[in-house]
Design a protein around this motif. Structure first.
Motif, PDB file in Angstrom:
ATOM      1  N   SER B  32      18.465   2.681  -5.364  1.00 57.91           N
ATOM      2  CA  SER B  32      18.342   3.577  -6.466  1.00 57.91           C
ATOM      3  C   SER B  32      16.974   4.459  -6.675  1.00 57.91           C
ATOM      4  O   SER B  32      15.983   4.137  -5.791  1.00 57.91           O
ATOM      5  N   PHE B  33      17.161   5.502  -7.399  1.00 49.25           N
ATOM      6  CA  PHE B  33      16.241   6.720  -7.241  1.00 49.25           C
ATOM      7  C   PHE B  33      15.864   7.228  -8.713  1.00 49.25           C
ATOM      8  O   PHE B  33      16.930   7.235  -9.344  1.00 49.25           O
ATOM      9  N   PHE B  34      14.691   7.626  -8.902  1.00 45.03           N
ATOM     10  CA  PHE B  34      14.165   7.887 -10.036  1.00 45.03           C
ATOM     11  C   PHE B  34      13.133   9.222 -10.000  1.00 45.03           C
ATOM     12  O   PHE B  34      12.459   9.176  -9.343  1.00 45.03           O
ATOM     13  N   TRP B  35      13.148   9.780 -11.098  1.00 44.89           N
ATOM     14  CA  TRP B  35      11.916  10.836 -11.278  1.00 44.89           C
ATOM     15  C   TRP B  35      11.315  10.254 -12.844  1.00 44.89           C
ATOM     16  O   TRP B  35      12.073   9.964 -13.588  1.00 44.89           O
ATOM     17  N   TYR B  36       9.924   9.917 -12.380  1.00 40.63           N
ATOM     18  CA  TYR B  36       9.196   9.540 -13.714  1.00 40.63           C
ATOM     19  C   TYR B  36       8.335  11.064 -14.008  1.00 40.63           C
ATOM     20  O   TYR B  36       8.082  11.586 -13.014  1.00 40.63           O
ATOM     21  N   ARG B  37       7.730  10.807 -15.230  1.00 46.40           N
ATOM     22  CA  ARG B  37       6.832  11.976 -15.603  1.00 46.40           C
ATOM     23  C   ARG B  37       5.778  11.130 -16.246  1.00 46.40           C
ATOM     24  O   ARG B  37       5.824  10.139 -16.905  1.00 46.40           O
ATOM     25  N   VAL B  89      10.423   8.070  -7.243  1.00 50.68           N
ATOM     26  CA  VAL B  89      10.326   6.664  -7.447  1.00 50.68           C
ATOM     27  C   VAL B  89      11.557   6.178  -6.549  1.00 50.68           C
ATOM     28  O   VAL B  89      12.782   6.584  -6.977  1.00 50.68           O
ATOM     29  N   VAL B  90      11.338   5.169  -5.648  1.00 49.52           N
ATOM     30  CA  VAL B  90      12.769   4.753  -4.778  1.00 49.52           C
ATOM     31  C   VAL B  90      12.466   3.379  -4.727  1.00 49.52           C
ATOM     32  O   VAL B  90      11.539   2.688  -4.356  1.00 49.52           O
ATOM     33  N   HIS B  91      13.832   2.681  -4.919  1.00 49.41           N
ATOM     34  CA  HIS B  91      13.841   1.210  -4.773  1.00 49.41           C
ATOM     35  C   HIS B  91      13.512   0.840  -3.359  1.00 49.41           C
ATOM     36  O   HIS B  91      14.082   1.458  -2.277  1.00 49.41           O
ATOM     37  N   GLY B  94      14.891  -5.967  -2.981  1.00 47.16           N
ATOM     38  CA  GLY B  94      14.769  -6.932  -4.275  1.00 47.16           C
ATOM     39  C   GLY B  94      14.477  -6.165  -5.596  1.00 47.16           C
ATOM     40  O   GLY B  94      15.076  -5.245  -5.943  1.00 47.16           O
ATOM     41  N   TYR B  95      13.315  -6.574  -6.104  1.00 48.29           N
ATOM     42  CA  TYR B  95      12.975  -6.226  -7.448  1.00 48.29           C
ATOM     43  C   TYR B  95      12.268  -4.804  -7.421  1.00 48.29           C
ATOM     44  O   TYR B  95      11.770  -4.107  -8.602  1.00 48.29           O
ATOM     45  N   ALA B  96      11.383  -4.527  -6.390  1.00 46.58           N
ATOM     46  CA  ALA B  96      10.388  -3.688  -6.543  1.00 46.58           C
ATOM     47  C   ALA B  96      10.933  -2.344  -6.269  1.00 46.58           C
ATOM     48  O   ALA B  96      11.673  -1.743  -5.454  1.00 46.58           O
ATOM     49  N   LEU B  97       9.995  -1.294  -6.605  1.00 42.34           N
ATOM     50  CA  LEU B  97      10.077  -0.006  -6.367  1.00 42.34           C
ATOM     51  C   LEU B  97       8.921   0.742  -5.964  1.00 42.34           C
ATOM     52  O   LEU B  97       7.779   0.355  -6.041  1.00 42.34           O
ATOM     53  N   ASN B  98       9.083   1.926  -5.132  1.00 45.22           N
ATOM     54  CA  ASN B  98       7.879   2.753  -4.405  1.00 45.22           C
ATOM     55  C   ASN B  98       7.636   3.651  -5.276  1.00 45.22           C
ATOM     56  O   ASN B  98       8.682   4.473  -5.622  1.00 45.22           O
ATOM     57  N   PHE B  99       6.643   3.946  -5.742  1.00 41.06           N
ATOM     58  CA  PHE B  99       6.232   5.194  -6.430  1.00 41.06           C
ATOM     59  C   PHE B  99       5.432   6.168  -5.459  1.00 41.06           C
ATOM     60  O   PHE B  99       4.442   5.656  -4.764  1.00 41.06           O
ATOM     61  N   GLY B 100       5.909   7.337  -5.417  1.00 44.03           N
ATOM     62  CA  GLY B 100       5.425   8.409  -4.675  1.00 44.03           C
ATOM     63  C   GLY B 100       3.997   8.561  -5.737  1.00 44.03           C
ATOM     64  O   GLY B 100       3.655   8.368  -6.802  1.00 44.03           O
ATOM     65  N   LYS B 101       2.836   9.397  -5.002  1.00 47.15           N
ATOM     66  CA  LYS B 101       1.596  10.058  -5.569  1.00 47.15           C
ATOM     67  C   LYS B 101       1.826  10.818  -6.501  1.00 47.15           C
ATOM     68  O   LYS B 101       0.899  11.122  -7.447  1.00 47.15           O
ATOM     69  N   GLY B 102       2.960  11.643  -6.732  1.00 53.65           N
ATOM     70  CA  GLY B 102       2.976  12.512  -7.992  1.00 53.65           C
ATOM     71  C   GLY B 102       3.099  13.980  -7.339  1.00 53.65           C
ATOM     72  O   GLY B 102       2.013  14.098  -6.521  1.00 53.65           O
TER      73      GLY B 102
END
Lengths: 112, 109
Positions: B32-37, B89-91, B94-102
């Protein structure tokens, strides 16, 4: 709307104090997380919990512990605060493993 | 290779411009993959999930290339209110996500 609340927006503590940061979510999510965010380092996972009384270490658990006695509440404890724990602390919750996470407003902690 | 890599920017663009951000990730098993603001001194907020087929939400388009392990975000017709930091943001597992530094975006009048 998912709501995640944190007990304090700003907190100032002294070195050696025991510090409690509280997080509450109102969406019945199974999973809750604690991060810290520092300039240039991004978000780093401290601990997470996938069920009541269950917890897992994240990437930087040293100096921290957590408690999850009720599904909606996840506490982060700094056993003996140190100046290098000055940071923004963010709590998040998620309904699914690997799913999107919803964040609280954060607690900016300063340790003097 | 870092787990999630983004160009930190800043990207300075005029109102109305189109801007694209890229992100690469190292875990080929991510599901799973996301963009956050994230606005200055605020918490990250989910902007959109990213699907293999690509997806669009108004002026925002996200694309995923699994073969190249690459995610993109396109913002069309930029508004002043789009100024923020965008986190890839990348899965992890398990439960955790990895966040890029932005990636920092500043839209100017």
């Amino acid at each position: 709307d998912v709501k995640v609340t944190q007990s304090s927006r700003y907190l100032v503590k002294r070195t050696g104090e025991k510090v409690f940061l509280e997080c509450v979510q109102d969406m019945d999510h199974e999973n809750m997380f604690w991060y810290r965010q520092d300039p240039g380092l991004g978000l780093r996972l401290i601990y997470f919990s996938y069920d009541v009384k269950m917890k897992e270490k994240g990437d930087i658990p040293e100096g921290y512990s957590v408690s999850r006695e009720k599904k909606e509440r996840f506490s982060l404890i700094l056993e003996s605060a140190s100046t290098n724990q000055t940071s923004m602390y963010l709590c998040a919750s998620s309904p699914d493993a690997g799913g999107s996470q919803y964040f609280g407003p954060g607690t900016r902690l300063t340790v003097l | 290779r870092k787990e999630v890599e983004q160009d930190p920017g800043p990207f300075n663009v005029p109102e109305g411009a189109t801007v694209a951000f890229n992100c690469t990730y190292s875990n080929s098993a991510s599901q799973s993959f996301f963009w956050y603001r994230q606005d200055c001194r605020k918490e990250p907020k989910l902007l959109m999930s990213v699907y293999s087929s690509g997806n669009e939400d108004g002026r925002f388009t996200a694309q995923l290339n699994r073969a190249s392990q690459y995610i993109s975000l396109l913002i069309r017709d930029s508004k002043l209110s789009d100024s923020a930091t965008y986190l890839c943001v990348v899965h992890r597992s398990g439960y955790a996500l990895n966040f890029g530094k932005g990636t920092s975006l500043l839209v100017t009048p």
